[in-house]
Motif scaffolding. Structure first.
Motif, PDB file in Angstrom:
ATOM      1  N   VAL A 127      18.290  -6.393  -4.688  1.00 16.44           N
ATOM      2  CA  VAL A 127      17.019  -7.041  -4.387  1.00 16.44           C
ATOM      3  C   VAL A 127      15.921  -5.979  -4.353  1.00 16.44           C
ATOM      4  N   GLN A 128      14.867  -6.250  -5.054  1.00 16.69           N
ATOM      5  CA  GLN A 128      13.730  -5.332  -5.055  1.00 16.69           C
ATOM      6  C   GLN A 128      12.494  -6.047  -4.556  1.00 16.69           C
ATOM      7  N   LEU A 129      11.765  -5.362  -3.700  1.00 17.36           N
ATOM      8  CA  LEU A 129      10.510  -5.879  -3.187  1.00 17.36           C
ATOM      9  C   LEU A 129       9.400  -4.944  -3.610  1.00 17.36           C
ATOM     10  N   GLN A 130       8.336  -5.518  -4.107  1.00 15.61           N
ATOM     11  CA  GLN A 130       7.194  -4.737  -4.554  1.00 15.61           C
ATOM     12  C   GLN A 130       5.952  -5.244  -3.837  1.00 15.61           C
ATOM     13  N   ALA A 131       5.426  -4.416  -2.941  1.00 15.40           N
ATOM     14  CA  ALA A 131       4.227  -4.785  -2.197  1.00 15.40           C
ATOM     15  C   ALA A 131       3.011  -4.112  -2.815  1.00 15.40           C
ATOM     16  N   TYR A 132       1.911  -4.831  -2.899  1.00 15.00           N
ATOM     17  CA  TYR A 132       0.689  -4.255  -3.450  1.00 15.00           C
ATOM     18  C   TYR A 132      -0.517  -5.016  -2.905  1.00 15.00           C
ATOM     19  N   GLY A 133      -1.691  -4.464  -3.147  1.00 18.69           N
ATOM     20  CA  GLY A 133      -2.919  -5.118  -2.712  1.00 18.69           C
ATOM     21  C   GLY A 133      -3.662  -4.389  -1.611  1.00 18.69           C
ATOM     22  N   GLY A 134      -3.115  -3.294  -1.115  1.00 17.01           N
ATOM     23  CA  GLY A 134      -3.809  -2.545  -0.083  1.00 17.01           C
ATOM     24  C   GLY A 134      -5.041  -1.840  -0.629  1.00 17.01           C
ATOM     25  N   GLY A 135      -5.798  -1.244   0.269  1.00 16.97           N
ATOM     26  CA  GLY A 135      -6.996  -0.534  -0.153  1.00 16.97           C
ATOM     27  C   GLY A 135      -7.868  -0.180   1.030  1.00 16.97           C
ATOM     28  N   LEU A 136      -9.097   0.227   0.707  1.00 13.64           N
ATOM     29  CA  LEU A 136     -10.086   0.597   1.718  1.00 13.64           C
ATOM     30  C   LEU A 136     -11.126  -0.515   1.820  1.00 13.64           C
ATOM     31  N   VAL A 137     -11.383  -0.952   3.029  1.00 15.17           N
ATOM     32  CA  VAL A 137     -12.341  -2.030   3.249  1.00 15.17           C
ATOM     33  C   VAL A 137     -13.113  -1.753   4.527  1.00 15.17           C
ATOM     34  N   HIS A 138     -14.340  -2.242   4.597  1.00 14.30           N
ATOM     35  CA  HIS A 138     -15.131  -2.099   5.813  1.00 14.30           C
ATOM     36  C   HIS A 138     -14.679  -3.105   6.858  1.00 14.30           C
ATOM     37  N   ALA A 139     -14.941  -2.798   8.099  1.00 18.78           N
ATOM     38  CA  ALA A 139     -14.625  -3.733   9.178  1.00 18.78           C
ATOM     39  C   ALA A 139     -15.296  -5.077   8.916  1.00 18.78           C
ATOM     40  N   GLY A 140     -14.547  -6.150   9.161  1.00 16.13           N
ATOM     41  CA  GLY A 140     -15.044  -7.484   8.877  1.00 16.13           C
ATOM     42  C   GLY A 140     -14.689  -7.988   7.500  1.00 16.13           C
ATOM     43  N   GLY A 141     -14.189  -7.104   6.656  1.00 17.62           N
ATOM     44  CA  GLY A 141     -13.835  -7.475   5.302  1.00 17.62           C
ATOM     45  C   GLY A 141     -12.462  -8.114   5.211  1.00 17.62           C
ATOM     46  N   SER A 142     -12.047  -8.365   3.969  1.00 17.40           N
ATOM     47  CA  SER A 142     -10.788  -9.053   3.704  1.00 17.40           C
ATOM     48  C   SER A 142      -9.985  -8.332   2.633  1.00 17.40           C
ATOM     49  N   TYR A 201      16.113  -6.127   3.441  1.00 17.40           N
ATOM     50  CA  TYR A 201      15.519  -5.400   2.318  1.00 17.40           C
ATOM     51  C   TYR A 201      14.053  -5.111   2.632  1.00 17.40           C
ATOM     52  N   TRP A 202      13.605  -3.969   2.138  1.00 17.23           N
ATOM     53  CA  TRP A 202      12.238  -3.531   2.423  1.00 17.23           C
ATOM     54  C   TRP A 202      11.544  -3.080   1.147  1.00 17.23           C
ATOM     55  N   GLY A 203      10.252  -3.363   1.090  1.00 20.75           N
ATOM     56  CA  GLY A 203       9.415  -2.833   0.023  1.00 20.75           C
ATOM     57  C   GLY A 203       8.922  -1.444   0.381  1.00 20.75           C
ATOM     58  N   GLN A 204       8.156  -0.846  -0.507  1.00 20.69           N
ATOM     59  CA  GLN A 204       7.773   0.551  -0.342  1.00 20.69           C
ATOM     60  C   GLN A 204       6.532   0.747   0.522  1.00 20.69           C
ATOM     61  N   GLY A 205       5.802  -0.299   0.836  1.00 23.09           N
ATOM     62  CA  GLY A 205       4.622  -0.175   1.672  1.00 23.09           C
ATOM     63  C   GLY A 205       3.345   0.000   0.870  1.00 23.09           C
ATOM     64  N   THR A 206       2.270  -0.526   1.409  1.00 20.24           N
ATOM     65  CA  THR A 206       0.953  -0.378   0.790  1.00 20.24           C
ATOM     66  C   THR A 206      -0.056  -0.044   1.885  1.00 20.24           C
ATOM     67  N   GLN A 207      -0.912   0.921   1.615  1.00 19.67           N
ATOM     68  CA  GLN A 207      -1.839   1.421   2.628  1.00 19.67           C
ATOM     69  C   GLN A 207      -3.045   0.507   2.751  1.00 19.67           C
ATOM     70  N   VAL A 208      -3.363   0.146   3.986  1.00 20.06           N
ATOM     71  CA  VAL A 208      -4.583  -0.586   4.292  1.00 20.06           C
ATOM     72  C   VAL A 208      -5.415   0.278   5.229  1.00 20.06           C
ATOM     73  N   THR A 209      -6.635   0.547   4.836  1.00 20.15           N
ATOM     74  CA  THR A 209      -7.541   1.354   5.643  1.00 20.15           C
ATOM     75  C   THR A 209      -8.818   0.569   5.885  1.00 20.15           C
ATOM     76  N   VAL A 210      -9.162   0.409   7.154  1.00 22.38           N
ATOM     77  CA  VAL A 210     -10.361  -0.332   7.527  1.00 22.38           C
ATOM     78  C   VAL A 210     -11.321   0.639   8.188  1.00 22.38           C
ATOM     79  N   SER A 211     -12.466   0.803   7.589  1.00 20.87           N
ATOM     80  CA  SER A 211     -13.459   1.727   8.132  1.00 20.87           C
ATOM     81  C   SER A 211     -14.413   0.993   9.069  1.00 20.87           C
ATOM     82  N   SER A 212     -14.897   1.722  10.054  1.00 21.23           N
ATOM     83  CA  SER A 212     -15.810   1.101  11.040  1.00 21.23           C
ATOM     84  C   SER A 212     -17.250   1.191  10.586  1.00 21.23           C
TER      85      SER A 212
END
Length: 120
Positions: free
Chosen positions: A1-16, A109-120
């Protein structure tokens, strides 16, 4: 079983952001977890195989929504009203059992992780 996580990124506070996790093989109960630097991995949300049951950590209720597509091969985490404290690496996980689990040790099973960064 393979899990692929994606969609993370840098966003300002209040964003989506919307995270996605594609799972190969059979359908599983799925969960999202996150881990910030220096902290333990913590439960965020879980969804049953059918998508009919969901469960959330208190700190994301009303802001995050977990869902899955009709083919049940991709699980999403829609994150709205993001806060700086949501900054973490987000992981998706699959559970062969029928229950919704909050303990990461219950997932198979675990995916590799995706970074989410929320700036203030």
């Amino acid at each position: 079983v393979q899990l692929q996580a994606y969609g993370g990124g840098l966003v300002h506070a209040g964003g989506s952001l919307r995270l996605s996790c594609a799972a190969s093989g059979r359908t599983f109960s799925m969960g999202w977890f996150r881990q910030a630097p220096g902290k333990e991995r913590e439960f965020v949300a879980a969804i049953s195989r059918s998508g009919g049951l969901t469960y959330y950590a208190d700190f994301v209720k009303g802001r995050f929504t977990i869902s899955r597509d009709n083919a049940n091969t991709t699980v999403y985490l829609q994150m709205n009203s993001l806060k700086p404290e949501d900054t973490a690496v987000y992981y998706c996980a699959a559970d062969r059992g029928p229950n919704l689990r909050v303990d990461p040790r219950g997932y198979d099973y675990w995916g590799q992780g995706t970074q989410v960064t929320v700036s203030s």
